[in-house]
Every structure is written in structure tokens, then in C-alpha cells.
Write an enzyme that holds these catalytic residues in place. Structure first.
Site: not given
Ligand SMILES: Cc1ncc(C[n+]2csc(CCOP(=O)(O)OP(=O)(O)O)c2C)c(N)n1
Length: 362
Positions: A258, A262, A271
Site C-alpha cells: 500500500r 491506510h 509507523y
Molecule cells: C471488525 C473490524 N475491526 C476493526 C476495524 C478497523 N479497521 C479498519 S481497516 C483495519 C485494518 C485492515 O487491515 P487489512 O485487513 O490488512 O486491510 P488493508 O486495510 O490493509 O487493506 C482495521 C483494523 C474494522 N473496520 N472492522
């Protein structure tokens, strides 16, 4: 034959690649796309990147609440978009702009969602596309369920679903993949390993040697792929589509990065280091296709400039169309949940109304 022969065993941590960083073919067999198709795919990548950059800019101008940039992950999205058929299902996470677009979703509707319109996710122009799923991994049981349904109905279609590597730590990941495996559902699971789940690096997400190996526990094939390599992703998706329809699900780990934040509310300098960001620069998914096409004298820098000029007009028109809708009302945030609202939601709504009234008085 990537899945049948288990050629790329995740246990050995091998990564399947077809087009390397220098635009050279390194896979087995010829390029999976003709020159015309490669040019078409590259134009889509440029479109996706332009749309992504413009969307971040709209948010920075205060015209959109938030947005999760796709920058650097275009090869996965475009490859999927090229392989998904009209009757196949797309069950997305939230970082697959180009795949929605390939499936016929209007950019206007995506823009409206990030401007707070939940109902824009009905996607009236698109066929078999599920809404953006922000609750991490919750889309995977949905994909498995759709997979089961199409099996029961004996439809010859596949279901494509996506999750981040962070999402593999959720219970829903296990439930979705396990259910699909047991019932031999035709689901292509893609883990977009973009190295970070907000600020959590991939190595703190799992003790497994990689994410593709998780397939073994479910008794299904898994493969780790260079997710910045359009050709590798097209190879794998073509084969995956045929495989899942015949046998049941596969798990693909697409190794990517990425490049952006985020979401627009995040600051990655907190980070990750500049060095880490720079180390991924030569692996950029657009760059290697650009080199490949330039070597074949199929594009010039001028072409790209002209396309971008055109794309910007189209994207801007979609955004202005989204902006011309009246803002969503507070009721819109609550009304789709339950037939009659439970007390805690009533309370949330009341507190929000109080806050808005206070803001009005300032
Ligand atoms: C069930 C849940 N827990 C926490 C969050 C907060 N949250 C949003 S994105 C994220 C990280 C997701 O990371 P990843 O699965 O690696 O996907 P990326 O964002 O890197 O595409 C979190 C913890 C959420 N949206 N849903």
C-alpha cells in the site's frame, strides 16, 4: 496448472511471478495477455491510479469524508476485473476500486458512499456486486454463502472475494474459508497482503511463514503470487476461476504494497520508514507494464499524458454528479439496520442530534 500440480507450494514460500521488475517475462509459457489486451489493461491501471489520486485530492479539499487509497495495488484489482465474467460475483472489501469499475459500478456511486450515502452501494448499473465491506473480513462468510447458493442452483459461475492480510486474523476469515472448503464452494479468496493493517506490519499479524499457507489447514490449494505483477495475477485468476468451478475454493496471497495511507485519516510516516517505501518503488505494478509496452514500442510518455487528461474529465464529471446529491440525513445512518431501532441506537442518534444542535449554536 498452478493449483493442480501444487507447483508453487506455500510451504516453500515460493512466489509466482510472470513479469519481473525489468519488464521481462520470467514465467512459464507466453504472456497471458495479447499486446492489445496488455495495452488495454495498462490503460485501466492508469485510469485506476488517476481516479485514486483524484479521490484523495477531493477528500483533502474537504469534499469527501474519508477514502482508502488503492495506490500500488492496481495489478490485483485490474487482473481480477479482466478475469471476472459478467455472471460471476464480486464480494469486495473496500480497496478494490478498479474491480468495481470493471464490474460496471459507477465511480459516482463509490464517491457517494465515501460522502456518507450508504444506499449508493445498491449499484443499480452493476450486476452481482456486493457492497463495500468496512467491517474487516465480514464479507468472507457472505462470499462463502453466495458460493454455496450458486452450487445449489448449479450455476457455472465463480465468486471473487478480497480481504487484507490483517483480515486473516478475524474469526470471519476462518468461518468463510472453512465453510467454502467443506461445501466445495466456487470461491476465489484473495488476501491482499499490502504489508500493513493500518500500523500493524504483516510480520506481527501471523506466525505463519506466509498467508497462502493458511490454505493447508482448510484442505484447499493456496498460492503466493507477486501481486504487483499483472501477468502473474491474470495467470492465477484465469486458472483459479476454472479450478473453483470444478473443485471448490482456492486461497491466493497477493504480495503487494500500500503506497498511500491506510485511509485519508492515517499518517504512515508514524509507523514505516522512507527506506521501506523506497524499497517497493521498483516493484510498482504500473512501471513494469510500462517498461514492457515501451520495449515493444506500443506506448510513449505522450500517450499516457493524453489518456490522463481524458480520464480526469470523466472522473471529475462522476464526482460532480455525486456532489450534486443532497447530503445524507442523520436518519439515513440508522434506518437500514433494524425494523424497530434498539435502545442503544436510539441513544446514539439522540446524542448525535444534541451534538449537531450544539455545533449549530457555535
Ligand atoms: C471488525 C473490524 N475491526 C476493526 C476495524 C478497523 N479497521 C479498519 S481497516 C483495519 C485494518 C485492515 O487491515 P487489512 O485487513 O490488512 O486491510 P488493508 O486495510 O490493509 O487493506 C482495521 C483494523 C474494522 N473496520 N472492522
Amino acid at each position: 496448472m498452478l493449483f493442480d500440480k501444487k507447483k508453487f507450494d506455500p510451504e516453500k514460500d515460493e512466489v509466482y511471478q510472470h513479469l519481473n521488475e525489468h519488464g521481462e517475462l520470467v514465467g512459464t509459457g507466453p504472456a497471458p495477455l495479447s499486446d492489445e489486451e496488455t495495452l488495454e489493461a495498462f490503460k485501466k491501471m492508469v485510469f485506476a491510479r488517476t481516479a485514486d489520486e483524484m479521490t484523495v485530492s477531493y477528500q483533502r479539499q474537504g469534499r469527501m469524508y474519508t477514502y482508502p487509497p488503492n495506490l500500488g495495488q492496481e495489478a490485483v484489482a485490474i487482473a481480477a476485473g479482466m478475469v471476472i465474467d459478467y455472471d460471476d460475483w464480486l464480494v469486495p472489501a473496500f480497496r478494490e476500486l478498479a474491480t468495481y469499475y470493471a464490474k460496471g459500478v459507477r465511480l459516482r456511486d463509490l464517491f457517494m458512499f465515501w460522502r456518507g450515502h450508504e444506499d449508493s452501494l445498491l449499484f443499480p448499473e452493476a450486476h452481482r456486486v456486493m457492497p463495500i465491506s468496512v467491517p474487516i473480513a465480514s464479507q468472507l462468510p457472505h462470499a462463502a454463502g453466495i458460493g454455496r447458493a450458486v452450487r445449489v442452483k448449479e450455476e457455472d459461475v465463480a465468486v471473487f472475494t478480497f480481504v487484507g492480510e490483517g483480515g486473516t486474523s478475524e474469526g470471519d476469515f476462518h468461518e468463510g474459508v472453512n465453510f467454502a472448503a467443506v461445501w466445495e464452494c466456487p470461491v476465489v479468496f484473495t488476501i491482499q497482503n499490502n504489508q500493513f493493517a493500518i500500523s500493524v506490519p504483516a510480520h506481527l499479524q501471523s506466525r505463519s511463514i506466509n498467508f497462502a499457507i493458511k490454505a493447508k489447514a482448510y484442505g484447499i490449494p493456496g498460492i503466493k503470487v507477486d501481486g504487483n505483477d499483472l501477468f502473474a495475477m491474470v495467470d492465477v485468476y484465469k486458472e483459479a476461476k476454472d479450478y473453483v468451478k470444478k473443485h471448490g475454493p482456492v486461497l491466493i496471497e497477493a504480495l503487494t504494497f500500500r503506497k498511500g495511507a491506510h485511509t485519508t485519516s492515517d499518517d504512515p510516516t508514524k509507523y514505516r520508514t522512507k527506506e521501506e517505501e523506497q524499497s517497493w518503488e521498483p516493484k510498482d505494478p504500473l512501471e513494469r507494464i510500462r517498461i514492457y509496452l515501451k520495449k515493444k514500442k506500443l506506448i510513449s510518455d505522450k500517450d499516457e499524458e493524453l489518456w490522463i487528461k481524458e480520464y480526469k474529465k470523466e472522473i471529475d464529471a462522476e464526482f460532480i454528479s455525486a456532489e450534486s446529491y443532497p447530503d445524507p440525513s442523520l436518519d439515513d445512518s440508522f434506518k437500514f439496520m433494524y425494523e424497530s431501532m434498539p435502545p442503544n441506537l436510539y441513544d446514539q442518534k439522540r446524542r448525535k442530534e444534541e451534538f449537531l444542535a450544539w455545533k449549530e449554536r457555535q
